[in-house]
Design a protein around this motif. Structure first.
Motif, PDB file in Angstrom:
ATOM      1  N   HIS A 132       1.847   1.951   0.536  1.00 41.89           N
ATOM      2  CA  HIS A 132       0.970   2.647   1.476  1.00 41.89           C
ATOM      3  C   HIS A 132       1.437   4.088   1.644  1.00 41.89           C
ATOM      4  O   HIS A 132       2.625   4.363   1.660  1.00 41.89           O
ATOM      5  CB  HIS A 132       0.974   1.940   2.827  1.00 41.89           C
ATOM      6  N   GLY A 133       0.477   4.996   1.775  1.00 41.24           N
ATOM      7  CA  GLY A 133       0.821   6.386   2.028  1.00 41.24           C
ATOM      8  C   GLY A 133      -0.218   7.324   1.450  1.00 41.24           C
ATOM      9  O   GLY A 133      -1.062   6.939   0.648  1.00 41.24           O
ATOM     10  N   VAL A 134      -0.153   8.568   1.868  1.00 41.09           N
ATOM     11  CA  VAL A 134      -1.116   9.590   1.473  1.00 41.09           C
ATOM     12  C   VAL A 134      -0.805  10.148   0.081  1.00 41.09           C
ATOM     13  O   VAL A 134      -1.706  10.440  -0.687  1.00 41.09           O
ATOM     14  CB  VAL A 134      -1.134  10.728   2.520  1.00 41.09           C
ATOM     15  N   PHE A 135       0.470  10.264  -0.238  1.00 37.29           N
ATOM     16  CA  PHE A 135       0.868  10.961  -1.463  1.00 37.29           C
ATOM     17  C   PHE A 135       0.892  10.045  -2.679  1.00 37.29           C
ATOM     18  O   PHE A 135       1.187   8.854  -2.577  1.00 37.29           O
ATOM     19  CB  PHE A 135       2.235  11.623  -1.267  1.00 37.29           C
ATOM     20  N   ALA A 136       0.611  10.617  -3.847  1.00 34.08           N
ATOM     21  CA  ALA A 136       0.565   9.861  -5.101  1.00 34.08           C
ATOM     22  C   ALA A 136       1.896   9.164  -5.381  1.00 34.08           C
ATOM     23  O   ALA A 136       1.917   8.037  -5.882  1.00 34.08           O
ATOM     24  CB  ALA A 136       0.185  10.783  -6.255  1.00 34.08           C
ATOM     25  N   GLU A 137       3.005   9.826  -5.053  1.00 38.46           N
ATOM     26  CA  GLU A 137       4.326   9.235  -5.292  1.00 38.46           C
ATOM     27  C   GLU A 137       4.500   7.945  -4.501  1.00 38.46           C
ATOM     28  O   GLU A 137       5.141   7.002  -4.958  1.00 38.46           O
ATOM     29  CB  GLU A 137       5.444  10.216  -4.904  1.00 38.46           C
ATOM     30  N   GLU A 138       3.931   7.897  -3.294  1.00 40.21           N
ATOM     31  CA  GLU A 138       4.047   6.693  -2.473  1.00 40.21           C
ATOM     32  C   GLU A 138       3.288   5.529  -3.106  1.00 40.21           C
ATOM     33  O   GLU A 138       3.744   4.390  -3.071  1.00 40.21           O
ATOM     34  CB  GLU A 138       3.520   6.964  -1.059  1.00 40.21           C
TER      35      GLU A 138
ATOM     36  N   LEU B 222       5.580   4.764  -6.482  1.00 39.86           N
ATOM     37  CA  LEU B 222       6.951   4.287  -6.323  1.00 39.86           C
ATOM     38  C   LEU B 222       7.130   3.259  -5.212  1.00 39.86           C
ATOM     39  O   LEU B 222       8.018   2.420  -5.282  1.00 39.86           O
ATOM     40  CB  LEU B 222       7.886   5.483  -6.055  1.00 39.86           C
ATOM     41  N   GLY B 223       6.316   3.366  -4.179  1.00 37.55           N
ATOM     42  CA  GLY B 223       6.458   2.467  -3.039  1.00 37.55           C
ATOM     43  C   GLY B 223       7.670   2.799  -2.199  1.00 37.55           C
ATOM     44  O   GLY B 223       8.446   3.700  -2.518  1.00 37.55           O
ATOM     45  N   GLN B 224       7.830   2.046  -1.112  1.00 39.43           N
ATOM     46  CA  GLN B 224       8.956   2.239  -0.204  1.00 39.43           C
ATOM     47  C   GLN B 224       9.039   1.083   0.773  1.00 39.43           C
ATOM     48  O   GLN B 224       8.162   0.230   0.826  1.00 39.43           O
ATOM     49  CB  GLN B 224       8.831   3.565   0.529  1.00 39.43           C
ATOM     50  N   ARG B 225      10.115   1.089   1.577  1.00 37.59           N
ATOM     51  CA  ARG B 225      10.313   0.038   2.570  1.00 37.59           C
ATOM     52  C   ARG B 225       9.503   0.331   3.841  1.00 37.59           C
ATOM     53  O   ARG B 225       9.327   1.488   4.217  1.00 37.59           O
ATOM     54  CB  ARG B 225      11.786  -0.063   2.950  1.00 37.59           C
ATOM     55  N   PHE B 226       9.070  -0.738   4.469  1.00 37.52           N
ATOM     56  CA  PHE B 226       8.392  -0.669   5.761  1.00 37.52           C
ATOM     57  C   PHE B 226       8.983  -1.772   6.638  1.00 37.52           C
ATOM     58  O   PHE B 226       9.370  -2.824   6.120  1.00 37.52           O
ATOM     59  CB  PHE B 226       6.888  -0.928   5.629  1.00 37.52           C
TER      60      PHE B 226
END
Length: 128
Positions: free
Chosen positions: A21-27, A30-34
């Protein structure tokens, strides 16, 4: 009728997920923790007096709904992710009258030395 966000509640804290989830293409790539904290307003009297799981709501079932909802649809905004989770909880658990959800994003792409970005929604079940 009871005041919203008072009374008995089920609390689940620090539910961790990896998401895109996120606005930027990298998000999205790559993804991230929530992390998610939840409070669900429901009458716990029957479960408390009977000591039977069937008289209440299983924490495991709540987790399964949160996980499924979190992972099903990629969203740009934390607010939208959280609202989808709230909707899933209300759809699955009729006995839940309100939800407080905090969605935390520790690696938000902003210049933070320490901390996290987070949102919190307070939602009450709408009556027909």
């Amino acid at each position: 009728m009871a005041e919203p966000f008072t009374g008995d509640r089920i609390i689940l804290k620090d539910l961790g997920f990896y998401g895109y989830h996120g606005v930027f293409a990298e998000e999205a790539l790559l993804g991230q923790r929530f992390f998610i904290d939840l409070e669900l307003g429901t009458d716990l009297a029957a479960a408390a007096s009977s000591d039977r799981l069937s008289a209440g709501i299983s924490y495991s079932d709540i987790y399964d709904v949160v996980k499924s909802t979190f992972e099903t649809r990629r969203m740009k905004l934390l607010e939208a992710v959280a609202q989808n989770i709230v909707d899933g909880i209300f759809n699955e658990f009729e006995a839940v009258s309100w939800v407080i959800i905090r969605l935390r994003k520790p690696e938000a792409p902003i210049a933070m030395v320490r901390g996290e970005a987070a949102i919190e929604l307070h939602r009450q079940r709408k009556t027909p």
